[in-house]
Design a protein around this motif. Structure first.
Motif, PDB file in Angstrom:
ATOM      1  N   LEU A   7      27.762 -32.600   4.410  1.00 49.13           N
ATOM      2  CA  LEU A   7      27.571 -33.770   4.632  1.00 49.13           C
ATOM      3  C   LEU A   7      26.080 -34.667   4.306  1.00 49.13           C
ATOM      4  N   GLU A   8      26.086 -35.867   3.847  1.00 44.18           N
ATOM      5  CA  GLU A   8      24.941 -36.648   3.961  1.00 44.18           C
ATOM      6  C   GLU A   8      24.207 -36.758   5.275  1.00 44.18           C
ATOM      7  N   SER A   9      23.090 -36.399   4.987  1.00 48.03           N
ATOM      8  CA  SER A   9      22.220 -36.716   6.301  1.00 48.03           C
ATOM      9  C   SER A   9      21.377 -37.850   6.020  1.00 48.03           C
ATOM     10  N   LYS A  32      22.170 -36.430  14.774  1.00 46.33           N
ATOM     11  CA  LYS A  32      21.448 -35.071  14.877  1.00 46.33           C
ATOM     12  C   LYS A  32      20.142 -35.299  15.472  1.00 46.33           C
ATOM     13  N   LYS A  33      19.520 -36.488  15.588  1.00 44.05           N
ATOM     14  CA  LYS A  33      18.293 -36.855  16.268  1.00 44.05           C
ATOM     15  C   LYS A  33      18.477 -38.600  16.532  1.00 44.05           C
ATOM     16  N   GLY A  34      17.817 -38.931  17.725  1.00 47.36           N
ATOM     17  CA  GLY A  34      17.833 -39.972  18.030  1.00 47.36           C
ATOM     18  C   GLY A  34      18.946 -40.529  18.973  1.00 47.36           C
ATOM     19  N   CYS A  35      19.299 -41.856  18.608  1.00 46.06           N
ATOM     20  CA  CYS A  35      20.337 -42.540  19.527  1.00 46.06           C
ATOM     21  C   CYS A  35      21.102 -43.889  19.013  1.00 46.06           C
ATOM     22  N   LEU A  36      22.563 -43.962  18.936  1.00 52.59           N
ATOM     23  CA  LEU A  36      22.948 -44.833  18.220  1.00 52.59           C
ATOM     24  C   LEU A  36      23.892 -45.511  19.394  1.00 52.59           C
ATOM     25  N   LYS A  37      23.994 -46.968  19.312  1.00 58.88           N
ATOM     26  CA  LYS A  37      24.973 -47.476  20.500  1.00 58.88           C
ATOM     27  C   LYS A  37      26.094 -48.298  19.860  1.00 58.88           C
ATOM     28  N   SER A  38      27.226 -48.448  20.504  1.00 66.46           N
ATOM     29  CA  SER A  38      28.324 -49.482  20.248  1.00 66.46           C
ATOM     30  C   SER A  38      28.245 -50.425  21.118  1.00 66.46           C
ATOM     31  N   TYR A  39      28.350 -51.825  20.689  1.00 65.27           N
ATOM     32  CA  TYR A  39      28.481 -52.808  21.633  1.00 65.27           C
ATOM     33  C   TYR A  39      29.289 -53.787  21.047  1.00 65.27           C
ATOM     34  N   VAL A  40      29.640 -54.891  21.960  1.00 64.47           N
ATOM     35  CA  VAL A  40      30.295 -56.278  21.712  1.00 64.47           C
ATOM     36  C   VAL A  40      29.167 -57.236  22.086  1.00 64.47           C
ATOM     37  N   ILE A  41      29.301 -58.351  21.612  1.00 67.37           N
ATOM     38  CA  ILE A  41      28.368 -59.617  21.879  1.00 67.37           C
ATOM     39  C   ILE A  41      29.667 -60.721  22.435  1.00 67.37           C
ATOM     40  N   PRO A  54      23.731 -40.110  21.950  1.00 65.63           N
ATOM     41  CA  PRO A  54      22.602 -39.354  21.481  1.00 65.63           C
ATOM     42  C   PRO A  54      22.936 -38.077  20.677  1.00 65.63           C
ATOM     43  N   GLU A  55      21.925 -37.142  20.773  1.00 60.64           N
ATOM     44  CA  GLU A  55      22.217 -36.034  19.750  1.00 60.64           C
ATOM     45  C   GLU A  55      23.639 -35.306  20.312  1.00 60.64           C
ATOM     46  N   GLU A  56      24.173 -34.898  18.971  1.00 63.50           N
ATOM     47  CA  GLU A  56      25.260 -34.239  19.048  1.00 63.50           C
ATOM     48  C   GLU A  56      26.546 -34.963  19.316  1.00 63.50           C
ATOM     49  N   TRP A  57      26.435 -36.318  19.614  1.00 63.12           N
ATOM     50  CA  TRP A  57      27.571 -36.976  20.033  1.00 63.12           C
ATOM     51  C   TRP A  57      28.259 -37.768  18.476  1.00 63.12           C
ATOM     52  N   PHE A  74      29.811 -53.714  17.178  1.00 63.27           N
ATOM     53  CA  PHE A  74      28.743 -53.320  16.341  1.00 63.27           C
ATOM     54  C   PHE A  74      28.409 -52.056  16.887  1.00 63.27           C
ATOM     55  N   ILE A  75      27.699 -51.496  15.706  1.00 63.10           N
ATOM     56  CA  ILE A  75      27.091 -49.778  15.943  1.00 63.10           C
ATOM     57  C   ILE A  75      25.583 -49.967  15.276  1.00 63.10           C
ATOM     58  N   ASP A  76      24.672 -49.721  16.150  1.00 62.47           N
ATOM     59  CA  ASP A  76      23.402 -49.711  15.642  1.00 62.47           C
ATOM     60  C   ASP A  76      22.603 -48.741  16.067  1.00 62.47           C
ATOM     61  N   ALA A  77      21.139 -48.462  15.402  1.00 67.09           N
ATOM     62  CA  ALA A  77      20.445 -47.646  15.961  1.00 67.09           C
ATOM     63  C   ALA A  77      19.527 -47.774  17.189  1.00 67.09           C
ATOM     64  N   VAL A  78      19.393 -47.353  18.270  1.00 63.38           N
ATOM     65  CA  VAL A  78      18.558 -47.530  19.337  1.00 63.38           C
ATOM     66  C   VAL A  78      17.343 -47.230  19.394  1.00 63.38           C
ATOM     67  N   GLU A  79      17.138 -45.961  18.654  1.00 62.87           N
ATOM     68  CA  GLU A  79      15.914 -45.324  18.072  1.00 62.87           C
ATOM     69  C   GLU A  79      15.814 -44.829  16.577  1.00 62.87           C
ATOM     70  N   ASP A  80      14.855 -44.571  16.186  1.00 67.23           N
ATOM     71  CA  ASP A  80      14.829 -43.930  14.955  1.00 67.23           C
ATOM     72  C   ASP A  80      15.770 -42.732  14.719  1.00 67.23           C
ATOM     73  N   SER A  81      16.751 -42.460  13.987  1.00 64.56           N
ATOM     74  CA  SER A  81      17.679 -41.531  14.249  1.00 64.56           C
ATOM     75  C   SER A  81      18.092 -40.709  12.844  1.00 64.56           C
ATOM     76  N   GLU A  82      18.392 -39.732  12.880  1.00 65.39           N
ATOM     77  CA  GLU A  82      19.042 -38.983  11.948  1.00 65.39           C
ATOM     78  C   GLU A  82      20.522 -38.645  12.060  1.00 65.39           C
ATOM     79  N   VAL A  83      21.117 -38.949  11.221  1.00 65.73           N
ATOM     80  CA  VAL A  83      22.651 -38.809  11.569  1.00 65.73           C
ATOM     81  C   VAL A  83      23.383 -38.214  10.314  1.00 65.73           C
ATOM     82  N   TYR A  84      24.600 -37.601  10.535  1.00 66.22           N
ATOM     83  CA  TYR A  84      25.612 -37.185   9.355  1.00 66.22           C
ATOM     84  C   TYR A  84      26.439 -38.061   9.411  1.00 66.22           C
ATOM     85  N   VAL A  85      26.861 -38.740   8.085  1.00 64.90           N
ATOM     86  CA  VAL A  85      27.534 -39.645   7.794  1.00 64.90           C
ATOM     87  C   VAL A  85      29.198 -38.876   7.472  1.00 64.90           C
ATOM     88  N   ILE A  86      30.054 -39.173   8.147  1.00 67.08           N
ATOM     89  CA  ILE A  86      31.248 -38.561   8.180  1.00 67.08           C
ATOM     90  C   ILE A  86      32.406 -39.647   7.672  1.00 67.08           C
TER      91      ILE A  86
END
Length: 173
Positions: A7-9, A32-41, A54-57, A74-86
């Motif tokens: 997968l693309e990191s 992989k590293k960092g944290c994302l969040k999902s939310y509505v406004i 967070p990591e591994e989620w 919405f999904i966005d990065a709470v911290e600088d993050s490294e993710v695998y795109v599936i």
């Protein structure tokens, strides 16, 4: 997961929006590293956090991804993050995941659904203290990493009320 090596990191800068309402979700993200969040406004402009990843989620809009319908989150990065795109091709193409990897991914999504189910029950029937304690059990690594206003949004309270609740719990110990 073995297929993660195929997968693309991707590096995601804090604040980057990965998914917006109205888009069709074409990917999920394994942190992989960092944290994302999902939310509505809501209509008043208030953010309501649905999930932290967070990591591994894993995080995605499963309804949009599965049914190819416009998403509502919405999904966005709470911290600088490294993710695998599936993406869809990772799951159906010639380089698709093994049964073991799919089983592990399904288990992670199932655990996300269980956490969401428990959170809904807590929001509907739990006290502020109970909701905060459940948060600390679900996301122990995030307690010191996230600003109080994000945790408060997730818990459905103001940052001031969260501070009060944390102080009350500290006094009980």
């Amino acid at each position: 997961m073995d297929f993660l090596k195929n997968l693309e990191s991707k590096h995601i800068t804090k604040g980057t929006i990965l998914l917006s309402p109205g888009q069709v979700c074409n990917a999920g993200f394994r942190v992989k590293k960092g944290c994302l969040k999902s939310y509505v406004i809501d209509n008043a402009g208030k953010e309501h956090i649905l999930q932290f990843a967070p990591e591994e989620w894993l995080i995605s809009d499963l309804e949009s991804f599965t049914n190819r319908t416009p998403c509502r989150i919405f999904i966005d990065a709470v911290e600088d993050s490294e993710v695998y795109v599936i993406n869809r091709e990772n799951l159906t193409g010639p380089e698709s995941a093994s049964n073991e990897a799919l089983f592990e991914m399904n288990n992670k999504y199932r655990n996300n659904l269980i956490a969401t189910h428990n959170r809904l029950i807590s929001l509907l029937s739990g006290t502020a203290e109970e909701r905060y304690l459940e948060f600390t059990e679900t996301y122990p690594a995030l307690i010191q990493r996230l600003p109080l206003k994000l945790i408060a949004s997730y818990l459905g309270m103001t940052a001031e009320h969260l501070s009060y609740t944390r102080g009350k719990l500290a006094r009980k110990r």
